[in-house]
Scaffold this motif. Structure first.
Motif, mmCIF file in Angstrom:
data_model
loop_
_atom_site.group_PDB
_atom_site.id
_atom_site.type_symbol
_atom_site.label_atom_id
_atom_site.label_comp_id
_atom_site.label_asym_id
_atom_site.label_seq_id
_atom_site.Cartn_x
_atom_site.Cartn_y
_atom_site.Cartn_z
ATOM 1 N N VAL A 41 0.841 -1.186 0.000
ATOM 2 C CA VAL A 41 0.000 0.000 0.000
ATOM 3 C C VAL A 41 0.883 1.246 0.000
ATOM 4 C CG1 VAL A 41 -1.873 1.230 1.157
ATOM 5 C CG2 VAL A 41 -1.717 -1.250 1.344
ATOM 6 N N GLY A 42 0.609 2.150 -0.923
ATOM 7 C CA GLY A 42 1.348 3.399 -0.998
ATOM 8 C C GLY A 42 0.960 4.121 -2.269
ATOM 9 N N MET A 43 1.594 5.252 -2.538
ATOM 10 C CA MET A 43 1.329 5.927 -3.813
ATOM 11 C C MET A 43 2.387 6.993 -4.067
ATOM 12 S SD MET A 43 -1.923 8.465 -3.070
ATOM 13 C CE MET A 43 -1.653 9.385 -4.587
ATOM 14 N N PHE A 44 2.651 7.217 -5.341
ATOM 15 C CA PHE A 44 3.547 8.286 -5.746
ATOM 16 C C PHE A 44 2.775 9.610 -5.779
ATOM 17 C CE2 PHE A 44 6.121 4.807 -7.465
ATOM 18 C CZ PHE A 44 7.401 5.225 -7.077
ATOM 19 N N LEU A 45 3.287 10.589 -5.069
ATOM 20 C CA LEU A 45 2.753 11.944 -5.166
ATOM 21 C C LEU A 45 3.430 12.705 -6.288
ATOM 22 C CD1 LEU A 45 2.439 13.004 -1.410
ATOM 23 C CD2 LEU A 45 0.996 11.496 -2.772
ATOM 24 N N VAL A 140 -8.534 11.921 4.334
ATOM 25 C CA VAL A 140 -9.777 11.171 4.097
ATOM 26 C C VAL A 140 -10.571 11.867 2.996
ATOM 27 C CG1 VAL A 140 -12.007 10.555 5.120
ATOM 28 C CG2 VAL A 140 -9.885 10.189 6.414
ATOM 29 N N ASP A 141 -11.115 11.090 2.089
ATOM 30 C CA ASP A 141 -11.899 11.628 0.979
ATOM 31 C C ASP A 141 -13.302 11.980 1.466
ATOM 32 O OD1 ASP A 141 -13.235 12.221 -1.349
ATOM 33 O OD2 ASP A 141 -12.640 10.405 -2.414
ATOM 34 N N GLU A 142 -13.608 13.269 1.511
ATOM 35 C CA GLU A 142 -14.907 13.710 2.023
ATOM 36 C C GLU A 142 -16.065 13.284 1.135
ATOM 37 O OE1 GLU A 142 -13.063 17.534 0.230
ATOM 38 O OE2 GLU A 142 -12.411 15.594 1.020
ATOM 39 N N GLY A 143 -15.771 12.871 -0.098
ATOM 40 C CA GLY A 143 -16.831 12.370 -0.961
ATOM 41 C C GLY A 143 -17.373 11.016 -0.522
ATOM 42 N N MET A 144 -16.620 10.307 0.308
ATOM 43 C CA MET A 144 -17.038 8.983 0.756
ATOM 44 C C MET A 144 -17.950 9.045 1.975
ATOM 45 S SD MET A 144 -13.346 7.079 0.239
ATOM 46 C CE MET A 144 -13.864 5.522 0.923
ATOM 47 N N PHE A 341 -1.220 17.404 -6.147
ATOM 48 C CA PHE A 341 -0.691 16.147 -6.672
ATOM 49 C C PHE A 341 -1.879 15.239 -6.957
ATOM 50 C CE2 PHE A 341 -0.611 16.331 -2.056
ATOM 51 C CZ PHE A 341 -1.427 15.269 -1.702
ATOM 52 N N GLU A 342 -1.628 14.153 -7.691
ATOM 53 C CA GLU A 342 -2.690 13.181 -7.934
ATOM 54 C C GLU A 342 -3.064 12.531 -6.610
ATOM 55 O OE1 GLU A 342 -3.685 9.263 -10.691
ATOM 56 O OE2 GLU A 342 -1.711 10.230 -10.790
ATOM 57 N N TYR A 343 -4.357 12.535 -6.296
ATOM 58 C CA TYR A 343 -4.815 12.181 -4.956
ATOM 59 C C TYR A 343 -5.534 10.840 -4.941
ATOM 60 C CZ TYR A 343 -8.096 12.162 -1.020
ATOM 61 O OH TYR A 343 -8.855 11.805 0.075
ATOM 62 N N ALA A 344 -5.395 10.120 -3.825
ATOM 63 C CA ALA A 344 -6.195 8.939 -3.541
ATOM 64 C C ALA A 344 -6.551 8.970 -2.060
ATOM 65 C CB ALA A 344 -5.439 7.652 -3.878
ATOM 66 N N HIS A 345 -7.675 8.364 -1.722
ATOM 67 C CA HIS A 345 -8.167 8.304 -0.345
ATOM 68 C C HIS A 345 -7.070 7.806 0.603
ATOM 69 C CE1 HIS A 345 -10.849 7.608 2.979
ATOM 70 N NE2 HIS A 345 -10.820 6.286 2.872
ATOM 71 N N LYS A 346 -6.819 8.585 1.648
ATOM 72 C CA LYS A 346 -5.811 8.269 2.662
ATOM 73 C C LYS A 346 -4.392 8.168 2.101
ATOM 74 C CE LYS A 346 -9.046 5.774 5.676
ATOM 75 N NZ LYS A 346 -9.361 4.501 6.353
ATOM 76 N N LEU A 347 -4.178 8.715 0.904
ATOM 77 C CA LEU A 347 -2.868 8.621 0.221
ATOM 78 C C LEU A 347 -2.416 7.164 0.135
ATOM 79 C CD1 LEU A 347 -0.817 11.704 1.457
ATOM 80 C CD2 LEU A 347 -2.599 11.539 -0.291
ATOM 81 N N ALA A 348 -3.353 6.283 -0.212
ATOM 82 C CA ALA A 348 -3.028 4.860 -0.211
ATOM 83 C C ALA A 348 -3.674 4.172 -1.405
ATOM 84 C CB ALA A 348 -3.517 4.204 1.082
ATOM 85 N N ARG A 349 -2.847 3.504 -2.183
ATOM 86 C CA ARG A 349 -3.338 2.659 -3.267
ATOM 87 C C ARG A 349 -2.756 1.260 -3.093
ATOM 88 N NH1 ARG A 349 -2.585 7.232 -7.374
ATOM 89 N NH2 ARG A 349 -4.713 7.918 -7.813
ATOM 90 N N PHE A 350 -3.575 0.267 -3.359
ATOM 91 C CA PHE A 350 -3.086 -1.114 -3.332
ATOM 92 C C PHE A 350 -2.508 -1.462 -4.698
ATOM 93 C CE2 PHE A 350 -5.961 -1.120 0.227
ATOM 94 C CZ PHE A 350 -5.369 -1.985 1.130
ATOM 95 N N GLY A 351 -1.373 -2.104 -4.661
ATOM 96 C CA GLY A 351 -0.747 -2.546 -5.898
ATOM 97 C C GLY A 351 0.354 -3.531 -5.582
#
Length: 363
Positions: A41-45, A140-144, A341-351
């Protein structure tokens, strides 16, 4: 004392051991020999320069050691959030030792810890850690999580928390009604889960209900849509632990329009609390009950609770965007007005590890 509880001294509030458990962090070694298909879990900013946010699983720094080892000639900046409070000095000392070990092993990389509180930031800086104040609840993504108009609020309060003693569910026991959204730690044995779940279910007062589906020895986790719907069924959100991390549920309540009743705490969940939308009470069931009555009486419009919270969040996001621009060395055009930067919920992507490696090679 149940000997199985000693495996998790912090979660089970085991005296003395819960304070000493942080020493185990001194023995952690950076993970090695991961297969390319291992999920992380992580992501490039940013890819130029390489700025990577590492969720700290496995501890201490997630995939940071692996990437720094695989690309020793690259100048990485790794950002690592704090998920459990480091205001216990033992835990901070262990992390500082791990930080020094990492920087010695990977001199071209920078490892920056993201602190949830100013006290964490000051403590880690005194210990020589490269640290930045960046409370994780702003990610946290407020849209969720959002108010659901017209939904019946059947419960006085809701408590969204792991089913572990440090969450102090017993402080809610005198409420006339309470809903629980919960889950159990995947590392626990089936026997420990069954024992702890059975004890909790048997102790539930009248009109106290677990909203999750429950099996014989586990609780079925809810996705964010179900959690949001569950929060809309209550008047107040509860935060009852004394020490943990920033507690994502605390910000989820507020974004969903629920005012919060919280005990005093360390770890950072109060960063986005506002006197209008939250009430801090003593560590006592009667105080929690009185707090819920008081917050219900305020009858705050859910949209007001949410908007008040988002204003506080926007201030910290602006500071974080400036920080990332500084690391990048330039400003960039934004496709999302909230982030630089390109954003994801909690700055976390699974890969998989190979997917993240491919981004480095292809940049």
């Amino acid at each position: 004392m149940n000997l199985r509880n000693i495996q998790y001294p912090f979660l089970f509030e085991v005296p003395v051991l819960k304070h000493m458990a942080g020493f185990a962090g001194l023995l952690k070694r950076d993970p090695r020999g991961w297969p390319s298909d291992r999920p992380v879990v992580g992501m490039f900013l940013c890819l130029d320069p390489l700025i990577f946010c590492c969720q700290p699983q496995p501890r201490p720094f997630g995939v940071a050691h692996h990437l720094a080892t695989r690309f020793p000639d690259e100048t990485f900046v790794f950002l690592v959030p704090i998920t459990m409070s480091l205001e216990r000095r033992v835990n901070a000392l262990a992390l500082a030792a791990q930080h020094r070990r990492f920087q010695k092993t990977h001199p071209r990389a920078s490892l920056i810890i993201l602190a949830n509180t100013r006290d964490e930031e000051r403590l880690l800086r005194r210990l020589g850690v490269d640290v930045r104040y960046a409370p994780q609840n702003m990610f946290v993504d407020e849209g969720m999580y959002h108010p659901i108009p017209g939904r019946e609020r059947r419960f006085d309060a809701i408590y969204n928390a792991q089913l572990a003693p440090f969450k102090r569910h017993e402080l809610a026991r005198t409420l006339p009604s309470c809903a629980y959204v919960t889950k159990m730690f995947t590392t626990w044995s089936p026997q420990l889960k069954r024992q702890h779940l059975g004890k909790f279910v048997c102790s539930l007062p009248y009109n106290h209900v677990i909203l999750n589906d429950v099996t014989a020895d586990d609780v079925v986790p809810m996705d964010h849509v179900k959690v949001n719907r569950a929060m809309a069924s209550a008047h107040v959100g509860l935060c009852l632990s004394g020490l943990e991390g920033a507690m994502y549920a605390s910000i989820e309540y507020l974004l969903a329009g629920l005012p919060v009743v919280s005990t005093r705490s360390r770890g950072g969940r109060d960063v986005f609390f506002h006197p209008d939308t939250t009430l801090i009470v003593d560590d006592d069931p009667r105080a929690v009950q009185d707090g819920v009555v008081a917050m219900k009486a305020r009858a705050l419009p859910p949209d007001y609770v949410r908007a008040t919270t988002l204003r506080l969040i926007a201030e910290e996001r602006a500071h974080f965007n400036v920080f990332i621009d500084g690391l990048r060395g330039r400003q960039v055009d934004r496709t999302d007005p909230r982030w630089s930067f390109e954003y994801a919920h909690k700055l976390a992507r699974f890969g998989s590890i190979s997917e993240f490696e491919a981004l480095v090679r292809a940049r």
